[in-house]
Motif scaffolding. Structure first.
Motif, PDB file in Angstrom:
ATOM      1  N   PHE A 145       0.735  -1.451  -0.217  1.00 29.56           N
ATOM      2  CA  PHE A 145       0.317  -0.213  -0.097  1.00 29.56           C
ATOM      3  C   PHE A 145       0.766   0.998  -0.400  1.00 29.56           C
ATOM      4  O   PHE A 145       1.604   1.025   0.548  1.00 29.56           O
ATOM      5  CB  PHE A 145      -0.368   0.561   1.274  1.00 29.56           C
ATOM      6  N   TYR A 146       0.022   2.562  -0.565  1.00 37.20           N
ATOM      7  CA  TYR A 146       1.280   3.681  -0.145  1.00 37.20           C
ATOM      8  C   TYR A 146      -0.365   4.773   0.425  1.00 37.20           C
ATOM      9  O   TYR A 146      -1.641   4.770  -0.286  1.00 37.20           O
ATOM     10  CB  TYR A 146       1.369   4.085  -1.863  1.00 37.20           C
ATOM     11  N   SER A 147       0.523   5.189   0.877  1.00 36.21           N
ATOM     12  CA  SER A 147      -0.229   6.766   2.031  1.00 36.21           C
ATOM     13  C   SER A 147       0.120   7.790   1.308  1.00 36.21           C
ATOM     14  O   SER A 147       1.420   8.271   1.308  1.00 36.21           O
ATOM     15  CB  SER A 147       0.143   6.522   3.704  1.00 36.21           C
ATOM     16  N   ILE A 148      -0.834   7.786   0.423  1.00 38.11           N
ATOM     17  CA  ILE A 148      -0.281   9.552  -0.093  1.00 38.11           C
ATOM     18  C   ILE A 148      -0.950  10.452   0.185  1.00 38.11           C
ATOM     19  O   ILE A 148      -0.508  12.113  -0.817  1.00 38.11           O
ATOM     20  CB  ILE A 148      -1.350   9.441  -1.215  1.00 38.11           C
ATOM     21  N   GLY A 149      -1.850  10.451   1.508  1.00 38.69           N
ATOM     22  CA  GLY A 149      -1.399  12.046   2.003  1.00 38.69           C
ATOM     23  C   GLY A 149      -3.081  11.506   2.638  1.00 38.69           C
ATOM     24  O   GLY A 149      -3.754  11.481   2.302  1.00 38.69           O
ATOM     25  N   GLY A 150      -2.871  13.104   3.400  1.00 39.74           N
ATOM     26  CA  GLY A 150      -4.513  12.601   4.329  1.00 39.74           C
ATOM     27  C   GLY A 150      -4.806  11.728   4.572  1.00 39.74           C
ATOM     28  O   GLY A 150      -6.296  11.866   5.087  1.00 39.74           O
ATOM     29  N   GLY A 151      -4.736  10.474   4.622  1.00 38.78           N
ATOM     30  CA  GLY A 151      -4.965   9.368   5.469  1.00 38.78           C
ATOM     31  C   GLY A 151      -4.973   8.647   4.725  1.00 38.78           C
ATOM     32  O   GLY A 151      -5.903   7.192   4.044  1.00 38.78           O
ATOM     33  N   PHE A 152      -5.782   9.164   3.249  1.00 39.33           N
ATOM     34  CA  PHE A 152      -6.119   8.020   1.831  1.00 39.33           C
ATOM     35  C   PHE A 152      -4.458   7.144   1.431  1.00 39.33           C
ATOM     36  O   PHE A 152      -3.611   7.595   1.789  1.00 39.33           O
ATOM     37  CB  PHE A 152      -6.118   9.135   0.292  1.00 39.33           C
TER      38      PHE A 152
END
Length: 164
Positions: A145-152
């Motif tokens: 998974f990739y955490s792309i910012g803002g909890g997304f």
């Protein structure tokens, strides 16, 4: 079909100083648990390992990434967990060297061995984490998974990245 997000999707409650380093990995852990449940392998899991890459690895301890992952794997909800219970949950995991996956099954978990802070990055995004579940009955089950910012969080799938 276009996807839209609201201001309520963007403003989230979480622990730690960075939603990319706490809420994102927490949500990724929740999604990994759902995959284990959907694949009907959660009850055969004998070990969980999490590899952190890039920015999650370099600043993860200071930003509580490891704690967020343990809480997510434990089945805790970041929006509703009583904050006062967090130290007790983390202490129990560390002291017992086990984690209660999704409040369903207890499996060995050694913090220093099972959350790996890798120095390299994965190509898609700087905030990457790979979960691997081991069992004696099946081959290891892995998801990145990739955490792309803002909890997304986006999930890596063969030949593409799936946004959810």
């Amino acid at each position: 079909m276009e996807e839209y997000i609201s201001v309520f999707d963007m403003l989230k409650i979480s622990i730690g100083p960075s939603s990319s380093h706490t809420l994102g990995p927490w949500r990724a852990a929740e999604r990994f648990l759902r995959e284990l449940q959907n694949e009907n392998i959660i009850y055969s899991v004998k070990r969980i390992k999490v590899d952190l890459f890039g920015s999650l690895s370099l600043t993860g301890k200071g930003h509580a990434t490891d704690l967020a992952i343990m809480l997510g794997l434990s089945g805790q909800d970041p929006e509703y967990i009583p904050v006062s219970t967090i130290p007790e949950i983390i202490k129990s995991i560390k002291d017992k060297n086990e984690i209660n996956l999704g409040n369903e099954i207890t499996t060995p978990f050694h913090l220093l061995d099972d959350i790996i802070f890798n120095k390299n990055s994965l190509p898609f995004h700087a905030n990457a984490l790979t979960f691997t579940a081991y069992s004696k009955d099946t081959t290891p089950y892995t998801s990145t998974f990739y955490s792309i910012g803002g909890g997304f969080v986006v999930k890596e799938e063969p030949n593409h990245v799936k946004i959810k």
